[in-house]
Scaffold this motif. Structure first.
Motif, mmCIF file in Angstrom:
data_model
loop_
_atom_site.group_PDB
_atom_site.id
_atom_site.type_symbol
_atom_site.label_atom_id
_atom_site.label_comp_id
_atom_site.label_asym_id
_atom_site.label_seq_id
_atom_site.Cartn_x
_atom_site.Cartn_y
_atom_site.Cartn_z
ATOM 1 N N ILE A 20 101.441 -74.818 1.893
ATOM 2 C CA ILE A 20 102.827 -75.626 1.834
ATOM 3 C C ILE A 20 103.933 -74.335 1.905
ATOM 4 N N ILE A 21 103.761 -73.487 1.065
ATOM 5 C CA ILE A 21 104.741 -72.330 1.249
ATOM 6 C C ILE A 21 104.820 -71.664 2.562
ATOM 7 N N TRP A 22 103.643 -71.475 3.149
ATOM 8 C CA TRP A 22 103.390 -70.766 4.376
ATOM 9 C C TRP A 22 104.185 -71.701 5.492
ATOM 10 N N ARG A 23 104.033 -72.930 5.525
ATOM 11 C CA ARG A 23 104.634 -73.809 6.474
ATOM 12 C C ARG A 23 105.996 -74.073 6.225
ATOM 13 N N ASN A 24 106.504 -73.993 5.255
ATOM 14 C CA ASN A 24 107.887 -73.796 4.712
ATOM 15 C C ASN A 24 108.466 -72.670 5.431
ATOM 16 N N TYR A 25 107.870 -71.529 5.309
ATOM 17 C CA TYR A 25 108.407 -70.505 5.800
ATOM 18 C C TYR A 25 108.534 -70.375 7.306
ATOM 19 N N LEU A 26 107.362 -70.727 7.881
ATOM 20 C CA LEU A 26 107.255 -70.741 9.299
ATOM 21 C C LEU A 26 108.376 -71.769 10.005
ATOM 22 N N THR A 27 108.771 -72.750 9.379
ATOM 23 C CA THR A 27 109.683 -73.840 9.649
ATOM 24 C C THR A 27 110.902 -73.020 9.710
ATOM 25 N N VAL A 28 111.440 -72.395 8.635
ATOM 26 C CA VAL A 28 112.713 -71.353 8.521
ATOM 27 C C VAL A 28 112.596 -70.688 9.751
ATOM 28 N N CYS A 29 111.442 -69.899 9.833
ATOM 29 C CA CYS A 29 111.287 -68.691 11.012
ATOM 30 C C CYS A 29 111.746 -69.410 12.300
ATOM 31 N N GLU A 30 111.321 -70.537 12.598
ATOM 32 C CA GLU A 30 111.587 -71.033 13.768
ATOM 33 C C GLU A 30 113.006 -71.340 14.230
ATOM 34 N N ARG A 31 113.728 -71.398 12.820
ATOM 35 C CA ARG A 31 115.190 -71.819 13.336
ATOM 36 C C ARG A 31 116.061 -70.367 13.154
ATOM 37 N N VAL A 32 115.591 -69.558 12.417
ATOM 38 C CA VAL A 32 116.616 -68.383 11.874
ATOM 39 C C VAL A 32 116.231 -66.854 12.194
ATOM 40 N N ILE A 55 120.505 -61.937 8.265
ATOM 41 C CA ILE A 55 120.709 -62.072 6.932
ATOM 42 C C ILE A 55 119.531 -63.168 6.492
ATOM 43 N N ALA A 56 119.773 -64.273 7.222
ATOM 44 C CA ALA A 56 119.002 -65.588 6.767
ATOM 45 C C ALA A 56 117.381 -65.220 7.161
ATOM 46 N N ALA A 57 117.234 -64.551 8.032
ATOM 47 C CA ALA A 57 115.657 -64.090 8.015
ATOM 48 C C ALA A 57 115.138 -63.272 6.945
ATOM 49 N N PHE A 58 116.099 -62.248 6.440
ATOM 50 C CA PHE A 58 115.610 -61.340 5.446
ATOM 51 C C PHE A 58 115.255 -62.121 4.196
ATOM 52 N N HIS A 59 116.298 -62.915 3.657
ATOM 53 C CA HIS A 59 116.181 -63.568 2.548
ATOM 54 C C HIS A 59 114.861 -64.664 2.865
ATOM 55 N N SER A 60 114.901 -65.367 3.662
ATOM 56 C CA SER A 60 113.768 -66.044 4.097
ATOM 57 C C SER A 60 112.262 -65.252 3.469
ATOM 58 N N ARG A 61 112.328 -64.338 4.251
ATOM 59 C CA ARG A 61 110.889 -63.313 3.997
ATOM 60 C C ARG A 61 110.946 -63.007 2.515
ATOM 61 N N GLY A 63 112.059 -64.744 -0.051
ATOM 62 C CA GLY A 63 111.993 -66.281 -0.712
ATOM 63 C C GLY A 63 110.364 -66.446 -0.618
ATOM 64 N N ALA A 64 109.876 -66.221 0.511
ATOM 65 C CA ALA A 64 108.338 -66.730 0.864
ATOM 66 C C ALA A 64 107.350 -65.727 -0.028
ATOM 67 N N PHE A 65 107.834 -64.405 0.164
ATOM 68 C CA PHE A 65 106.885 -63.464 -0.419
ATOM 69 C C PHE A 65 107.078 -63.860 -2.211
ATOM 70 N N ILE A 66 107.951 -64.168 -2.564
ATOM 71 C CA ILE A 66 108.097 -64.094 -4.111
ATOM 72 C C ILE A 66 107.469 -65.503 -4.541
ATOM 73 N N ALA A 67 107.779 -66.492 -3.519
ATOM 74 C CA ALA A 67 106.973 -67.717 -3.867
ATOM 75 C C ALA A 67 105.563 -67.617 -4.089
ATOM 76 N N MET A 68 104.990 -66.923 -3.028
ATOM 77 C CA MET A 68 103.650 -66.897 -2.988
ATOM 78 C C MET A 68 103.072 -65.820 -4.005
ATOM 79 N N TRP A 69 103.889 -64.881 -4.447
ATOM 80 C CA TRP A 69 103.425 -64.009 -5.431
ATOM 81 C C TRP A 69 103.437 -64.806 -6.663
#
Length: 188
Positions: A20-32, A55-61, A63-69
């Protein structure tokens, strides 16, 4: 609305949450994330300023990293808590080293322990320093993190060039860890 409780310490719930975290991250990637969005999306953005997307991609990455960790830490702590031989985490000991020690005391392999020790430095840089290298201590952490993640670099202002590939690598390592530890406890 009814709520369903999920026990994160089970391997199936951890894998489900990771996906789920990964799909959320990919959804954001597709947009920003200009490095990951579709050619059509990129064309749509062609006349837009690039900075907000970077900036959005930087924060998205981050966020996904910390959520998965965080998911990995919670799963691992729960796992170690159910093993027969309980090890106390030492005051100055990282969670990764404690998990490694706990698994070892129960004769359970942790095949990627060294990678997780090195990756923990990147986690610390993101969580405690906003992904910026600005001192001797953060430089040391950056060098250690670079052993785990290929092409990890910094921008001229000291911020990490955290890439989608780094986030993807973490996802793969966590998924492998969960699968490796599936039979360590039998409580599902």
């Amino acid at each position: 609305m009814s709520s369903t409780k999920i026990s994160m310490h089970t391997h199936s719930a951890a894998i489900e949450s990771l996906e789920i975290i990964w799909r959320n991250y990919l959804t954001v990637c597709e947009r920003v994330d200009l490095d990951a969005c579709s050619p059509e999306q990129l064309e749509h953005y062609a006349q837009s300023p690039i900075r907000p997307f970077r900036i959005a991609a930087f924060h998205s990455r981050q966020g996904a990293f910390i959520a998965m960790w965080n998911l990995w830490e919670y799963y691992s702590r729960s796992l170690c808590g159910e093993l027969p031989n309980k090890e106390r985490q030492l005051k100055s000991e990282s969670t990764v080293n404690w998990i490694g020690r706990s698994l070892a005391s129960n004769n359970k392999p942790f095949s990627e322990l060294n990678w997780f020790v090195q990756a923990n430095s990147l986690r610390n840089l993101i969580a405690h320093n906003g992904a910026r290298i600005d001192s001797g201590r953060t430089e040391s952490q950056f060098k250690k993190a670079s052993l785990a993640f290929d092409n990890l670099d910094t921008f001229s202002d000291g911020y990490l060039t955290l890439e989608s590939s780094h986030v993807a690598e973490l996802k793969v390592k966590i998924e492998s860890f969960i699968r490796e530890t599936t039979n360590y406890i039998v409580s599902e």
